[in-house]
Enzyme design. Structure first.
Site, PDB file in Angstrom:
ATOM      1  N   LYS A 170      34.520  36.645  39.846  1.00 34.36           N
ATOM      2  CA  LYS A 170      34.812  37.348  41.100  1.00 34.36           C
ATOM      3  C   LYS A 170      33.541  37.730  41.859  1.00 34.36           C
ATOM      4  O   LYS A 170      33.536  37.771  43.088  1.00 34.36           O
ATOM      5  CB  LYS A 170      35.647  38.600  40.823  1.00 34.36           C
ATOM      6  CG  LYS A 170      37.052  38.311  40.311  1.00 34.36           C
ATOM      7  CD  LYS A 170      37.927  37.664  41.378  1.00 34.36           C
ATOM      8  CE  LYS A 170      39.365  37.495  40.908  1.00 34.36           C
ATOM      9  NZ  LYS A 170      40.188  36.726  41.881  1.00 34.36           N
ATOM     10  N   GLU A 193      42.049  44.216  47.396  1.00 34.96           N
ATOM     11  CA  GLU A 193      43.154  44.341  46.441  1.00 34.96           C
ATOM     12  C   GLU A 193      42.609  43.981  45.074  1.00 34.96           C
ATOM     13  O   GLU A 193      41.599  43.297  44.966  1.00 34.96           O
ATOM     14  CB  GLU A 193      44.280  43.372  46.810  1.00 34.96           C
ATOM     15  CG  GLU A 193      44.086  41.923  46.324  1.00 34.96           C
ATOM     16  CD  GLU A 193      42.923  41.179  46.965  1.00 34.96           C
ATOM     17  OE1 GLU A 193      42.436  41.617  48.030  1.00 34.96           O
ATOM     18  OE2 GLU A 193      42.488  40.149  46.401  1.00 34.96           O
ATOM     19  N   SER A 246      36.775  32.140  32.993  1.00 35.80           N
ATOM     20  CA  SER A 246      36.576  32.860  34.261  1.00 35.80           C
ATOM     21  C   SER A 246      36.103  34.289  34.075  1.00 35.80           C
ATOM     22  O   SER A 246      35.482  34.859  34.963  1.00 35.80           O
ATOM     23  CB  SER A 246      37.857  32.825  35.087  1.00 35.80           C
ATOM     24  OG  SER A 246      38.914  33.382  34.346  1.00 35.80           O
TER      25      SER A 246
END
Lengths: 267, 398
Positions: B90, B112, B378
């Protein structure tokens, strides 16, 4: 197309009432729509509930939740419109979200709109850039695709107004639908740009809940739209709401019909 | 290939800008600013410096030797996005968007978050760049991921629990969009995945494509050839598109997205959008969505808060339709098994999201002798330990 909508603005300032279909049930919606029409509403905006109404504040979100929990579906909304049309002749416009129309099939949706007597449709998540998604099929069935203009529409108002159909929905303030204490947007200048570009009438909505606000806003435009304040009556009175809605609509209609006290810029 | 279909923010028929008029000038302004800065040498230099010096890029492409040997088939490489600062991919997107927002003169970031990884990354970038930060998170997720809520607060962000709808990721997105319509002038909506209205799917993909840019070079250098498959988990799809992007033109590389099937694609408790959804319009985009026959968005379920979303990015919908990428369902059970397997076998605790991709690789590897797999890890799984313990019937305090 949308002759009915045009006529609704001819007898002075128009009052447009928003009611969510199926909140809490279709019988109450029918009663509420009739009460609004009998008490002076010029157009009824019928909300088709959506699970995730991203343009709505908490009050109308609540109506969507109650209506969906009550089992409302697009099929049932069309049945309800058939019932309403037996008793109400003023223009009816839908307010819903793009996915409701897309999922039903735009062709099937709009052809039923014509068959049942829906004059127009407002899709808050369909901006000017995306209106080709539904415009051709709206035209085909004579359903006015009503555009919105927001306080942040600088540089876009003319473009939107020139292609406007039915009426123009002027969003009074930033944010989502709901009751507001004050509306401080420079609506007069928004409307003046609209006037330069179209003869289509314009109505102001978002945040109007009191007679005083309605009177003031009607001074700027051809009509006002009230939603959350009506939904609050449904929230409070449930099945008994229609009588209260009738009284409220009468007061609001009287307020917009009275000459605007300080903003009488319109002839 | 995707690029030429990207006119007006479209990927084939998917994408678009289905948002309230109130937001149109904001996304147009963003589109223009991004168009300018993506080719601006100073911007690129600043972003590269942040990614390398602050976030710890490039991330390793690690050969999982023990796992490969045990499974007895494919040679499995792990793209270690879990090694990035803040513990997931991210940060790649967030540093890019925060820097862009700063250049645009914005002083406030909203976002969000589902699992909390994007929220933590956004709060981190906001702290670093002296910006105000507000994170919207479904009430349900604030409970599932309490530690991440505390992290965000520690980083100076305000966390707003969202009670509407199913109180999960989709509702957090709706609430962030509502907040953005009320405050545009000083606020940038730092969307966390390759979804939402154009230009977000393109911007987020570009910032995440660093994953496959590195991975392609790394595998060529380690193996002297391209991989046979690139495997990544898909919720909104940002780590997957980042992992796929620079391999799209390599026709022989299979691109495999692993969706969260929850309790199974034949149940209602699933979040496998491509496998169980159909085309719709929601959250600013046309794409695949889990929905009922009248277009009401379906409540979705996955053990993974980060994949618990009823839609998928529009570029994935397009890659699926043209047959360039495959999207396979992976259940909670399979993901939890993979979570435990790789912890024991490689000494790496993966995010439960990433465990979905690992589960598929574990299943396919034995039948893929001589093949090379790249699996994108990830994020790291510290955040998931309490939830997995509960899944296994063990109650631990965080």
């Amino acid at each position: 197309m949308s002759d009915g909508i045009k006529k609704a603005f001819e007898g002075g300032k128009a009052f447009i009432a928003f009611i969510t279909c199926g909140d809490p049930d279709t019988e109450t919606t029918l009663g509420a729509v009739c009460a609004a029409a009998e008490n002076g509403a010029d157009i009824i905006e019928l909300g088709i509930p959506f699970s995730d109404p991203t343009a709505e504040g908490p009050v109308i979100q609540g109506a969507n939740v109650r209506a969906l929990a009550g089992g409302i579906t697009t099929d049932k909304v069309f049945e309800l419109v058939g019932e309403i049309r037996k008793r109400v002749s003023i223009p009816l416009v839908f307010m819903t979200y793009s996915n409701v129309v897309f999922s039903y099939g735009p062709e099937r949706f709009m052809s039923l709109c014509r068959e049942k007597g829906i004059d127009g449709i407002i899709l808050p998540d369909l901006p000017f850039e995306e209106k080709d998604e539904f415009m051709p099929v709206c035209r085909k069935y004579g359903v006015a695709l009503i555009s919105l203009i927001a306080p942040t529409s600088a540089g876009r108002i003319g473009m939107i107004a020139r292609e406007a159909e039915g009426f123009l929905y002027i969003v009074s303030s930033l944010g989502v639908t709901g009751v507001r204490g004050e509306i401080d947007t420079d609506i007069a200048s928004m409307v003046s740009v609209v006037r330069e570009n179209t003869s289509v009438p314009c109505a102001i909505g978002f945040g109007i809940s009191t007679c005083e606000q309605a009177r003031k806003m009607s001074g700027y435009a051809d009509g006002v739209i009230v939603g959350s304040a009506i939904i609050k009556l449904l929230e409070k009175y449930g099945k008994d709401a229609p009588a209260h809605i009738g009284r409220f609509v009468r007061e609001m209609k009287d307020a917009v019909s009275a000459p605007a006290s300080e903003h009488a810029s319109e002839p | 290939m995707s690029e030429k279909n990207n006119k007006k923010g479209r990927f084939g028929i998917y994408g678009g800008q289905y948002i309230p008029e109130t937001l149109m000038n904001a996304v147009l302004e963003l589109e223009e600013a991004y168009g300018h800065y993506k080719n601006d040498a100073d911007f690129r230099r600043e972003l590269t410096a942040l990614l390398n010096d602050y976030a710890g890029r490039p991330s390793e492409l690690y050969f999982a030797a023990k796992m490969s040997e045990k499974l007895g088939g494919a040679r499995i490489y792990l793209k270690r996005e879990d090694m990035n600062h803040t513990g997931s991919h991210k940060i790649n997107n967030v540093l890019g968007q925060a820097l862009l927002a700063k250049k645009m003169g914005k002083t406030r970031l909203i976002a969000e978050t589902g699992a909390g990884q994007h929220g933590v990354a956004t709060a981190t970038a906001a702290a670093l760049m002296d910006m105000e930060c507000v994170i919207f998170m479904g009430r349900e997720d604030t409970k599932r991921q309490a530690l991440n809520v505390y992290r965000m607060k520690l980083l100076g962000a305000k966390v707003v629990p969202v009670d509407s709808g199913t109180a999960t990721l989709k509702d957090a997105v709706s609430e962030a969009m509502r907040e953005w319509t009320s405050r545009i002038s000083d606020t940038h909506y730092c969307l966390g995945s390759v979804m939402g209205p154009h230009p977000f799917p393109t911007i987020v993909r570009d910032f995440q494509s660093v994953i496959s840019r590195e991975a392609r070079e790394q595998i060529l250098s380690k193996e002297g050839r391209l991989p046979d498959a690139v495997i990544a988990c898909v919720g909104g799809g940002s780590n997957a598109i980042g992992s796929f992007y620079n391999f799209i033109n390599d026709k022989d590389v299979r691109l495999i997205g692993c969706e969260a099937a929850g309790r199974g694609v034949d149940t209602f408790e699933t979040a496998a959008t491509v496998n169980t959804g159909r085309t719709g319009i929601f959250h600013g985009m046309k794409s695949y969505f889990c929905q009922d026959e009248f277009g009401q968005i379906a409540p979705v379920y996955s053990i993974s808060a980060g994949l618990d979303y009823p839609g998928v990015g529009p570029e994935h919908a397009y890659l699926h339709d043209i047959g360039r990428a495959e999207y396979v369902p992976v259940t909670d059970d399979e993901a939890v098994d993979a979570f435990e397997y790789i912890s024991r076998t490689e000494g790496i605790i993966p995010a439960i999201e990433s465990a979905h991709a690992l589960a598929y690789a574990i299943k396919e590897a034995p039948n893929a002798a001589g093949k090379i797999f790249i699996v994108t890890l990830s994020g790291r799984g510290d955040k998931d330990c309490a939830a997995i313990a509960r899944y296994r019937g063990e109650d631990i305090y965080e």
